[in-house]
Enzyme design. Structure first.
Site: not given
Ligand code: ADP
Length: 499
Positions: A402, A192, A247-248, A267, A301
Site C-alpha cells: 500500500e 484519539k 494494518t501494522e 478498518e 484506504c
Molecule cells: P497512518 O499510517 O495512516 O498514520 P497509523 O495506523 O499509524 O496509520 O495511525 C492511525 C491512528 O493510529 C493515528 O491516530 C495514530 O496516532 C494511531 N496509532 C499509531 N500507533 C498506535 C499504537 N501503537 N496504538 C494505538 N494507536 C496508534
C-alpha cells in the site's frame, strides 16, 4: 500548478493562534504534562495552531469521564432523545460546513471543494442516518423448545465506553464514523485523533457540546499514537476500540486489546484491484479508474491502485488514463479548480517518493507523473503528481504494498480466469472494482473477488445506508449501514420461565 492565482477563502475563527486543548468531561483542558505540539499546513509548510499533547494520564481522565457519563444521565437517554440530539448536531454541522471543510483542507491538504462535498454529504448525512438508527434498535422474541412455559428475548444494549482511534486522511469523516454510531447506540466515546490533522475533530466536538451533548459522552484527545493511542487501546476500562488506520497498527491494537478482551472494529489497509474488461464503457472507466486512485491524493484506504486492464484495450486505456492524469490540476487546495492537493506530511512525501523510485528501479515505466513537484510555490508543500506506472508485474513492490499516494500500477490480463486469482493474490481485501457491460462477467467476478466491497462500473461510491469493511488483513467489523450501530451494541438473552 495554480498556487499563485488562488483566491484565499476566510480562515475559520477557530484558528485564533491559541493552543487547542483536550476535551475531557465536557471541559477544555491542557494535557496533564502541559506539553503541546504544532500542526502544519502541508500545502505551504505553514505552522497552524498548537494542540495539546495528550498521553496516558489524559487517557485515564477521559476514560473515567466517559465511564461516569455512561453510568450517569446519558445511560438513561431514551433512543428518541438521542435521535433528536443527533439531528441537532447534524443541523449545526451543516451550518458550519465552511469551517469544517476549511479545517480539513488547511490541516491535511484536502482540496477545499472535495472537503466541502465530504462535510455536506457524508459527514452530515451519516449523523442523520445514525440518528434514524438510534430509534430502530431492537432485539428478538424467541420461543425455546424446552418443556414448560419458557420464553426468551434479546436486548440490544450499548457496549459501554468506546475508544475511537482515527487516521488523518479525512479528519471530519473519520471522526464522524466513530462519533455518530457511538451516540446512536448510547455508548460514550474517547476519540484519539491523528497527530497529523487534529483540528477538525476539536471543532466538531465544540459543535456537539453546543448542540447539548452531555459532558463526558464525547471526549477528544489529541496526541501521538505510540503514547495516547496505545494507552487507549490497552485501557482496562474501555469496552471496545474502533480503529481505522494501518494494518501494522491494527495488529498492535489486537495485542493491546487482549488485557480485558476488548471488542474491536478494525478498518485497515488496502491494495484494491480495479478490473477493466475490453467491453467496458471507456468514457466512464477512464475517469473512474483514474479518480479511484488519485482522489484525495491517493490517501484513501479503498483506493483502486492495482489497475488490471484486459489486453485488447491495454495500450489505449493506459494512454487515456495517463492523459487524464496529466490534465488534473495539482496545487493549492484552497483554489476551487484544484483536483489534487499535497500529501499530508514530509514523512508521507518521502515514503511515496521511495515507492516511485522503486517502481522505476524494478523496470516499470511512468506514463504520467513519477516524481515530486517543486515548481514555484509548490516547492514549500508536499506535492506528488498523479502517477501511472505501466509495465508493472504482480511481484513488484509497487504492485504489492500500500503506497497511500496518487500512484496506479497498471497490469494487463487475458480473461476472467487469469485476472481473478491475480486480483485476489494480496493480503488485503478492502475493496475492488469491475468495469464491463456484460452482466454475466460483472456478476461472476463480483462473487469471486475476496473483498468487502465490489463496485461495478463505478468506484468509491459510499452511502450511510451501505456497509463498508474489509476481508482478510483489511480488518473485521463493518462501518456504515445498520451494521455500523450493531458494532456498538451487545446482545443480552433474557429467559422468562413463566410457570
Ligand atoms: P497512518 O499510517 O495512516 O498514520 P497509523 O495506523 O499509524 O496509520 O495511525 C492511525 C491512528 O493510529 C493515528 O491516530 C495514530 O496516532 C494511531 N496509532 C499509531 N500507533 C498506535 C499504537 N501503537 N496504538 C494505538 N494507536 C496508534
Amino acid at each position: 500548478m495554480n498556487m499563485q492565482h488562488a483566491i484565499q477563502p476566510a480562515r475559520p475563527a477557530f484558528l485564533d493562534g491559541t493552543a487547542k486543548k483536550l476535551l475531557i468531561g465536557g471541559k477544555w483542558v491542557e494535557a496533564v504534562s502541559g506539553k503541546s505540539f504544532t500542526t502544519r499546513n502541508p500545502a505551504t509548510g505553514e505552522v497552524l495552531d498548537a494542540v495539546a499533547e495528550g498521553d496516558a494520564a489524559d487517557i485515564d481522565l477521559a476514560v473515567a469521564a466517559a465511564r461516569k457519563a455512561f453510568d450517569g444521565p446519558w445511560g438513561r437517554f431514551k433512543p428518541a432523545e438521542r435521535q433528536r440530539l443527533m439531528l441537532r448536531i447534524a443541523d449545526l454541522l451543516e451550518a458550519n460546513i465552511a469551517d469544517i471543510a476549511m479545517l480539513d483542507s488547511l490541516d491535511m491538504g484536502m482540496p477545499l471543494a472535495f472537503a466541502q462535498y465530504m462535510a455536506a454529504g457524508p459527514v452530515v448525512e451519516t449523523f442523520r442516518f445514525c440518528a434514524g438508527q438510534a430509534v430502530a434498535i431492537h432485539g428478538e422474541t424467541l420461543y425455546p423448545s424446552l418443556p414448560g412455559d419458557v420464553l426468551a428475548y434479546t436486548l440490544k444494549e450499548p457496549i459501554g465506553v468506546v475508544g475511537g482511534i482515527v487516521p488523518w486522511n479525512g479528519p471530519s469523516f473519520n471522526a464522524t464514523w466513530k462519533i455518530a454510531p457511538a451516540l446512536a447506540a448510547g455508548c460514550t466515546l474517547v476519540l484519539k485523533v491523528a497527530e497529523q490533522a487534529s483540528l477538525t475533530a476539536l471543532r466538531m466536538a465544540e459543535i456537539c457540546l453546543e448542540a447539548g451533548l452531555p459532558e463526558g459522552v464525547l471526549n477528544v484527545i489529541t496526541g501521538y499514537g505510540e503514547t495516547a493511542g496505545a494507552a487507549l487501546a490497552a485501557h482496562m476500562d474501555v469496552d471496545k476500540v474502533s480503529f481505522t488506520g494501518s494494518t501494522e497498527t491494527g495488529r498492535a491494537i489486537i495485542h493491546a486489546s487482549a488485557g480485558n478482551i476488548k471488542k474491536l472494529t478494525l478498518e485497515l489497509g488496502g491494495k484494491s484491484p480495479n478490473i477493466v474488461f475490453n467491453d467496458a464503457n471507456l468514457e466512464l472507466a477512464v475517469p473512474g479508474a483514474a479518480m479511484a486512485a488519485f482522489g484525495n491524493s491517493g490517501q484513501v484506504c479503498l483506493a483502486g491502485t492495482r489497475l488490471f486492464v484486459q489486453r485488447g484495450i491495454y495500450e489505449e486505456f493506459t494512454g487515456r488514463v495517463a492523459e487524464f492524469a496529466k490534465a488534473l490540476v495539482v496545487g493549492d487546495p484552497l483554489n476551487p479548480s484544484t483536483m489534487i492537493g499535497p500529501v499530508v506530511s514530509e514523512e508521507q512525501l518521502n515514503r511515496i517518493s521511495g515507492y516511485l523510485a522503486a517502481g522505476t528501479a524494478e523496470g516499470a515505466e511512468a506514463l504520467a507523473g513519477g516524481a515530486r513537484l517543486t515548481d514555484g510555490a509548490l516547492a514549500n508543500g508536499y506535492f506528488i503528481p498523479p502517477t501511472l506506472f505501466s509495465g508493472v508485474r504482480d511481484d513488484m513492490k509497487i504492485a504489492r504494498e500500500e503506497i497511500f499516494g496518487p500512484v496506479i500500477s497498471a497490469l494487463p490480463f487475458d480473461d476472467v480466469d487469469d485476472v481473478v486469482p491475480r486480483a485476489n493474490a494480496t493480503e488485503f481485501g478492502l475493496a475492488s472494482g469491475v468495469w464491463t457491460n456484460d452482466i454475466n462477467t460483472a456478476s461472476r467476478v463480483s462473487r469471486r473477488l475476496r473483498a468487502g466491497t465490489v463496485w461495478v462500473n463505478g468506484y468509491s461510491l459510499m452511502d450511510p445506508a451501505v456497509p463498508f469493511g474489509g476481508y482478510k488483513m483489511s480488518g473485521y467489523g463493518k462501518e456504515s449501514g445498520a451494521h455500523h450501530i450493531e458494532e456498538y451494541l451487545a446482545t443480552k438473552a433474557v429467559w422468562m420461565n413463566t410457570q
